[in-house]
Design an enzyme around this catalytic site. Structure first.
Site, PDB file in Angstrom:
ATOM      1  N   LYS A 103     -18.162  -1.815   2.874  1.00 48.56           N
ATOM      2  CA  LYS A 103     -17.540  -2.736   1.809  1.00 48.56           C
ATOM      3  C   LYS A 103     -18.182  -3.949   1.777  1.00 48.56           C
ATOM      4  O   LYS A 103     -18.729  -4.504   2.709  1.00 48.56           O
ATOM      5  CB  LYS A 103     -16.038  -2.958   2.419  1.00 48.56           C
ATOM      6  CG  LYS A 103     -15.259  -3.553   1.027  1.00 48.56           C
ATOM      7  CD  LYS A 103     -13.640  -3.480   1.696  1.00 48.56           C
ATOM      8  CE  LYS A 103     -12.691  -3.932   0.658  1.00 48.56           C
ATOM      9  NZ  LYS A 103     -11.279  -4.065   0.844  1.00 48.56           N
ATOM     10  N   GLU A 123       4.184   2.962   3.288  1.00 53.23           N
ATOM     11  CA  GLU A 123       5.318   2.050   3.029  1.00 53.23           C
ATOM     12  C   GLU A 123       6.493   3.071   3.524  1.00 53.23           C
ATOM     13  O   GLU A 123       7.528   2.158   4.214  1.00 53.23           O
ATOM     14  CB  GLU A 123       5.397   1.720   1.716  1.00 53.23           C
ATOM     15  CG  GLU A 123       4.560   0.837   1.233  1.00 53.23           C
ATOM     16  CD  GLU A 123       3.374   1.763   0.744  1.00 53.23           C
ATOM     17  OE1 GLU A 123       2.344   0.847   0.162  1.00 53.23           O
ATOM     18  OE2 GLU A 123       2.966   2.686   0.967  1.00 53.23           O
ATOM     19  N   ARG A 157       7.877   2.336  -3.312  1.00 52.69           N
ATOM     20  CA  ARG A 157       7.523   3.485  -2.875  1.00 52.69           C
ATOM     21  C   ARG A 157       8.180   3.893  -1.769  1.00 52.69           C
ATOM     22  O   ARG A 157       8.154   5.163  -1.156  1.00 52.69           O
ATOM     23  CB  ARG A 157       5.723   3.258  -2.483  1.00 52.69           C
ATOM     24  CG  ARG A 157       5.074   3.033  -3.509  1.00 52.69           C
ATOM     25  CD  ARG A 157       3.687   2.449  -3.143  1.00 52.69           C
ATOM     26  NE  ARG A 157       3.045   3.267  -2.414  1.00 52.69           N
ATOM     27  CZ  ARG A 157       1.821   4.094  -2.593  1.00 52.69           C
ATOM     28  NH1 ARG A 157       1.664   4.121  -3.968  1.00 52.69           N
ATOM     29  NH2 ARG A 157       1.273   4.929  -2.110  1.00 52.69           N
TER      30      ARG A 157
END
Length: 651
Positions: A302, A388, A416
């Site tokens: 990243k 979640e 979610r």
């Protein structure tokens, strides 16, 4: 670009002409078809130009940064190897997609990303045919791509479908549901899943899957042996082939734990260096000719190619405008605390006062304000990764054994886990506090991250207490109230800072279900919920109206509402939530149940998904700024305006 959300016009976008002397290859690529005209020996140079252009563009506009830098080579390779958009390319956690947007016709407008009527920050179907599936949340790509593959196969269409999943998305259960389904289907779907393993989400990835991927090492020899064996053995259903396949799985498991994907029915390839263009192209050229479910594991960094982003992958996940030569400017001096800051400080203070408190986040430590808590209370801090549903049921289990869990979660992410909120927490009346950040209008991230629905979907749940603070100090008191309430409770607050009310250090509570009468006037009463209270107060003072800071969406202050109904000509309810089923609807339901007929004007967010823009722009579009509220009130009660004008004239 197509219109979205019923907008009657689109603002003119200023094109940023690319300099062909600095970007000789990228300036020629208006679509992936142009990229495919180039030879493989030119792709490394394209990637270098694309990385430099992305750094320059995002430094001007701000936006998601590190994830895009990490997929430069992968994006170039995918669009060169596959015939996009005929071949379907489905991105996950869409903040990886800036390089994809640059290569697919949005190069000269990428600097407008997140701006009103500018390029969307995530893939958006109505924006481009290359955005095959709308993405904002995580771990949806494999399911969507599988659905496309099944539908295309049914039509006899040979186009390929590729899902690119990564940046933490492989920690969510939905990804494994899709893998399990795809790997067990007959006939086998022609689907390629590319796992972009950068060992990061927004924070560092956590959990057992991350540790497993971290142990992986390249196994080119094994892949070569396997492919050669397939050609030699022929029929994969034969006894010899079955024996060799089982032997291969055990042998490979000694070196790399790819057996998980193989057992799910996927042909696993990798891991390979996601920044090695030759390796990527070789793998993709091979895999696009294979049938059945395939998984290519690429390892990337990243922030690749920008040293500061590689060194601070969290800080450079998403950025504002900055000088590429200097990097992000260090923030100096005192700043106005955000609601997220208020929550983070409260969490640490309450944890010090009550050892039963546990803090839970689904991979949003920085965004939800848990950095300090994670350092001060590491044994009571739980980052469950992008999961979640698990976060909410984990909290429910803790509450069963006397803990006091606090789930810090974005409003749109709580969607979610709605079944877990209802089934695992509310039905059992468990003592869980939901600290819901990014409630209401969020702004630049667009519809996928807007918290416009939470008051509606929370207030219909039995046993819930639902609060919305008008300012920072009230937010802290509501968090204490919800924490001490013996049952499920939610405090819903907006992104960013509030009106600037000083926040103390106490842990005082509010009486549950009690509103605050801020101003008495007439003939109308403004009943305001949450972040719109300061704006409503300005209008109430200008027009001489009553103002109530309702504080509680559930339970409502029944006594005060009924009393005001007997002394006022009408009500105006205000909320930064959709009107349908929201806080204003609760007021109307109360009046109807009591047989009271009072004109009520409901002001809130529209019954459509708003595009991205600043929070102020979107509130104004919805009529929730001061001028919009004033205009709506006077249009409904024109006599109020005539009376006001008359008083001004006689005065």
């Amino acid at each position: 670009m197509a219109e979205n959300g019923g907008s009657s016009s689109r603002r003119h976008r200023i094109l940023a002409s690319i300099d062909p002397t600095r970007f000789p290859l990228l300036s020629r690529i208006d679509a992936p078809a142009d990229l495919r005209e180039l030879g493989r020996d030119q792709l490394r140079a394209v990637a270098d130009e694309l990385r430099a252009y992305l750094i320059e563009s995002v430094s001007r506009s701000g936006g998601h940064f590190g994830a895009g830098l990490g997929v430069i080579e992968l994006t170039v390779a995918l669009h060169h190897a596959f015939d996009t958009p005929d071949d379907r390319l489905v991105w996950d956690v869409g903040h990886q997609c800036y390089p994809h947007k640059i290569l697919t016709g949005r190069r000269d407008t990428i600097h407008t990303v997140k701006l009103r009527d500018g390029v969307a920050p995530f893939p958006k179907r109505c924006e481009s045919p290359f955005d095959t599936f709308g993405v904002g949340h995580s771990s949806t790509s494999i399911s969507a791509a599988l659905g496309m593959a099944v539908a295309l196969a049914r039509q006899g269409d040979p186009r390929r479908v590729v899902a690119v999943i990564g940046d933490g998305a492989m920690t969510a259960g939905m990804a494994y549901e899709a893998l399990n389904h795809a790997g067990g289907m007959q006939p086998e779907p022609n689907l390629l899943v590319v796992l972009n393993d950068n060992r990061m989400s927004i924070s560092e990835n956590v959990g057992g899957m991350t540790r497993m991927f971290g142990r992986l090492t390249a196994s080119r020899t094994l892949n070569a042996v396997r492919e050669g064996g397939k050609k030699l053995l022929g029929d994969k259903q034969g006894a010899a082939a079955r024996f060799v396949r089982r032997w291969e799985e055990h042998w490979k498991g000694m070196f790399v734990p790819s057996t998980l994907f193989e057992e799910m029915g996927f042909h696993y390839t990798g891991p390979i260096d996601g920044h090695d263009m030759d390796a990527l192209m070789t793998a993709l050229d091979t895999l696009k000719g294979l049938k059945g479910p395939q998984l290519l594991h690429v390892v990337t960094t990243k922030g690749k190619g920008y040293e500061l982003a590689e060194g601070d992958q969290i800080g450079y996940h998403a950025v504002g405008p900055f000088d590429p030569a200097q990097g992000l400017a260090r923030k100096g001096g005192a700043k106005k605390p955000t609601y997220t800051d208020v929550f983070g400080d409260w969490l640490c203070d309450m944890a010090a006062a009550d050892e039963r408190l546990h803090g839970i986040t689904p991979a949003m430590r920085e965004g939800s304000g848990l950095v300090r808590f994670s350092r001060e209370q590491p044994q009571r801090y739980h980052d469950v990764a992008i999961a979640e549903q698990h976060a909410v049921t984990l909290a429910a289990g803790m509450a069963c054994e006397g803990a006091k869990p606090v789930v810090a979660i974005y409003s749109s992410f709580l969607q979610r886990a709605y079944d877990q909120l209802v089934h695992d927490v509310a039905i059992q009346d468990l003592d869980v506090l939901f600290a819901i950040d990014r409630g209401g209008v969020v702004g630049p991230d667009g519809a996928t991250h807007a918290g416009n629905l939470d008051l509606s979907f929370l207030r219909c749940v039995p046993n819930m207490v639902v609060m919305a603070p008008a300012d920072e100090a009230e937010c802290r008191r509501m968090l204490s109230t919800g924490f001490h309430h013996p049952g499920p409770a939610a405090v819903r607050y907006p992104r960013g800072s509030g009106p600037g009310v000083a926040v103390g250090t106490d842990l005082d509570t509010l009486p549950v279900g009690r509103a605050e009468l801020r101003r008495e006037g007439g003939p109308l009463a403004l009943l305001a919920f949450g972040a719109v209270v300061p704006t409503a107060q300005a209008v109430a003072e200008e027009l001489g109206l009553t103002l109530v800071n309702m504080r509680f969406v559930k339970p409502l202050d029944r006594e005060l509402v009924l009393r005001l109904a007997g002394t006022h000509e009408g009500f105006v309810t205000l909320e930064d939530n959709v009107v349908a089923g929201g806080a204003g609807s609760a007021v109307a339901e109360l009046l109807a149940a009591e047989g009271i007929t009072v004109p009520v004007l409901h002001l809130g967010l529209p019954d459509r998904f708003q595009d991205h823009g600043t929070r102020e722009e979107l509130l104004a579009e919805a009529g929730l700024d001061a001028s919009g509220i004033r205009r709506a009130v006077l249009a409904r009660w024109p006599a109020l305006d005539r009376r006001r004008r008359g008083e001004a004239a006689t005065g």
